[in-house]
Design a protein around this motif. Structure first.
Motif, mmCIF file in Angstrom:
data_model
loop_
_atom_site.group_PDB
_atom_site.id
_atom_site.type_symbol
_atom_site.label_atom_id
_atom_site.label_comp_id
_atom_site.label_asym_id
_atom_site.label_seq_id
_atom_site.Cartn_x
_atom_site.Cartn_y
_atom_site.Cartn_z
ATOM 1 N N GLY A 1 3.888 12.874 5.616
ATOM 2 C CA GLY A 1 4.539 12.302 4.007
ATOM 3 C C GLY A 1 3.671 11.403 3.545
ATOM 4 N N THR A 2 4.500 10.504 2.572
ATOM 5 C CA THR A 2 4.460 9.707 1.434
ATOM 6 C C THR A 2 4.855 8.014 2.298
ATOM 7 O OG1 THR A 2 3.618 10.312 -0.565
ATOM 8 C CG2 THR A 2 3.619 8.461 -0.963
ATOM 9 N N TYR A 3 4.372 6.874 2.559
ATOM 10 C CA TYR A 3 4.762 6.461 3.003
ATOM 11 C C TYR A 3 4.077 4.692 2.511
ATOM 12 C CZ TYR A 3 5.137 8.524 6.815
ATOM 13 O OH TYR A 3 5.890 9.908 8.101
ATOM 14 N N SER A 4 5.255 3.661 2.199
ATOM 15 C CA SER A 4 4.956 2.358 1.687
ATOM 16 C C SER A 4 5.083 1.327 2.458
ATOM 17 C CB SER A 4 6.242 1.896 0.982
ATOM 18 O OG SER A 4 6.256 0.957 0.809
ATOM 19 N N ILE A 5 3.577 0.694 2.481
ATOM 20 C CA ILE A 5 3.199 -0.070 3.380
ATOM 21 C C ILE A 5 3.192 -0.936 2.868
ATOM 22 C CG2 ILE A 5 1.154 -1.054 5.696
ATOM 23 C CD1 ILE A 5 0.975 2.679 5.309
ATOM 24 N N VAL B 1 1.285 -1.383 0.036
ATOM 25 C CA VAL B 1 -0.205 0.076 -0.054
ATOM 26 C C VAL B 1 1.119 0.946 -0.123
ATOM 27 C CG1 VAL B 1 -2.209 1.417 1.062
ATOM 28 C CG2 VAL B 1 -1.740 -0.979 1.214
ATOM 29 N N GLU B 2 0.653 2.114 -0.835
ATOM 30 C CA GLU B 2 0.819 3.621 -0.336
ATOM 31 C C GLU B 2 -0.010 4.056 -0.077
ATOM 32 O OE1 GLU B 2 2.147 7.071 -3.924
ATOM 33 O OE2 GLU B 2 3.965 5.379 -3.993
ATOM 34 N N LEU B 3 0.889 4.807 1.103
ATOM 35 C CA LEU B 3 -0.659 5.789 2.145
ATOM 36 C C LEU B 3 0.164 7.663 1.838
ATOM 37 C CD1 LEU B 3 -2.710 5.101 4.970
ATOM 38 C CD2 LEU B 3 -0.764 7.060 5.326
ATOM 39 N N GLN B 4 -0.770 8.475 1.620
ATOM 40 C CA GLN B 4 -0.106 9.877 2.045
ATOM 41 C C GLN B 4 -0.867 9.977 3.128
ATOM 42 O OE1 GLN B 4 -1.536 11.395 -1.833
ATOM 43 N NE2 GLN B 4 -0.022 11.082 -2.549
ATOM 44 N N SER B 5 0.294 10.581 4.099
ATOM 45 C CA SER B 5 -0.496 11.475 5.331
ATOM 46 C C SER B 5 0.604 12.828 5.384
ATOM 47 C CB SER B 5 0.171 10.371 6.584
ATOM 48 O OG SER B 5 1.310 10.695 7.114
ATOM 49 N N ILE C 1 8.243 6.785 2.085
ATOM 50 C CA ILE C 1 8.812 7.360 0.982
ATOM 51 C C ILE C 1 9.633 9.387 0.607
ATOM 52 C CG2 ILE C 1 8.592 7.700 -1.502
ATOM 53 C CD1 ILE C 1 6.686 5.744 -1.090
ATOM 54 N N SER C 2 8.468 10.106 1.430
ATOM 55 C CA SER C 2 9.125 11.409 1.062
ATOM 56 C C SER C 2 8.383 11.710 1.998
ATOM 57 C CB SER C 2 8.587 11.691 -0.553
ATOM 58 O OG SER C 2 7.333 12.296 -0.538
ATOM 59 N N ALA C 3 8.672 13.212 2.156
ATOM 60 C CA ALA C 3 8.630 13.932 3.420
ATOM 61 C C ALA C 3 7.317 14.820 2.621
ATOM 62 C CB ALA C 3 9.703 14.922 4.171
ATOM 63 N N ILE C 4 6.679 15.588 3.996
ATOM 64 C CA ILE C 4 5.562 16.830 3.154
ATOM 65 C C ILE C 4 6.192 17.447 2.812
ATOM 66 C CG2 ILE C 4 5.608 18.064 5.552
ATOM 67 C CD1 ILE C 4 2.600 16.934 3.779
#
Length: 242
Positions: free
Chosen positions: A72-76, A65-69, A91-94
C-alpha cells in the motif's frame, strides 16, 4: 590532590563542550540528502518514494515521505540527521491504490491452435482441417486429425488454449456410414455454425469426397458464408467467409 580534581573537572567540561558542539554541528551540517533518504527507504521497504519534503519537529530536522510498496501507500516521518523513522502510517491499502490489470486475453490464431494439437498427436497423424465455432459465447477451434486408429477431433478453447474435448471415430465406424446425410440435416448442421438465411445447397464431389456446400447470408451482420460438410459423416470440413 586538589589540583587533580580541578584538572579532572576541566577535562569533563571540555568533553561536554566538545559533545555539545558536535551535536549542534551535526544537526546543522550533516543532514541526510533527499537522495540518501530515498535510497534508504526504497531499499528497506522494497518500494518507491513518490514524494519527499523537509520538515522540522521540536528537536531536529525531519523528512516527510510518501512511499508506495507492495502492501500500500505509507506516510513516513524520519529524523533527517540519523535516518531513524519517527512514525509510519498507512494511507491506503494495495487494492485501493492500484487498479488491477485487465485479464482479457487475445485469441489464439489458427497456427497456434494447430501447434497445440501437433504436440498432442503422434508422428503418424496429420491435421485434416480446422474450423471455428461458438458455444455459449465461447470461441472454440475444432481440429480434425487423421490418426492410425481413425479420425480424431480436438476442441480447443480459442482464448486459453485448453483442450475442452477429444473424440475419435474409428475407421470401421466411418466405413459403416456409406449413405450421405439428407439435405435438411446438412442445413441444420450449417445453421448451427452460422446463423442466417440459406441461399443454396449443393451436393458435389471434391477431391474424391462427397460434400454438401451450404450458402448462408445474414443481412443484419452483413455476413456471407459457404459451409462445407462431409456428406457421409456430417462433419464441417471448412467455412469460407465473404
Amino acid at each position: 590532590m586538589k589540583k587533580m580534581y580541578v584538572i579532572a573537572f576541566i577535562v569533563s567540561i571540555s568533553v561536554l563542550l566538545i559533545l555539545l558542539f558536535s551535536f549542534f554541528s551535526r544537526s546543522e551540517d550533516t543532514v541526510l540528502a533527499e537522495e540518501e533518504v530515498k535510497i534508504i527507504l526504497e531499499d528497506r521497504f522494497s518500494g518507491h518514494v513518490s514524494t519527499i519534503h523537509p520538515g522540522h519537529d521540536e528537536e531536529s530536522p525531519t523528512y516527510e515521505v510518501e512511499l508506495q510498496s507492495a502492501f500500500g501507500t505509507y506516510s513516513i516521518v524520519l529524523d533527517a540527521v540519523t535516518g531513524f523513522i519517527q512514525s509510519m502510517t498507512q494511507i491506503s491499502a494495495i487494492d485501493e491504490r492500484i487498479e488491477q490489470p485487465s485479464t482479457e486475453l487475445s485469441p489464439l490464431n489458427v497456427e497456434e491452435a494447430k501447434e497445440i494439437v501437433r504436440e498432442l498427436i503422434g508422428p503418424n497423424s496429420e491435421i485434416i482441417n480446422l474450423i471455428t465455432k461458438e458455444e455459449s459465447g465461447q470461441q472454440i477451434y475444432v481440429v480434425k486429425v487423421n490418426q492410425p486408429d481413425g479420425i480424431g477431433q480436438y476442441e480447443i478453447d480459442a482464448i486459453t488454449g485448453d483442450v475442452l474435448l477429444y473424440s475419435v471415430s474409428t475407421k470401421e465406424d466411418t466405413i459403416k456410414n456409406t449413405e450421405p446425410i439428407g439435405r435438411e440435416q446438412a442445413i441444420d448442421i450449417a445453421l448451427h455454425h452460422v446463423q442466417g438465411e440459406v441461399d443454396d445447397v449443393e451436393l458435389e464431389e471434391k477431391e474424391g469426397r462427397l460434400v454438401y456446400e451450404v450458402e448462408i447470408e445474414n443481412d443484419e451482420s452483413d455476413i456471407e458464408a459457404n459451409i462445407y460438410i462431409d456428406a457421409l459423416t456430417g462433419e464441417v470440413i471448412g467455412i469460407d467467409w465473404d
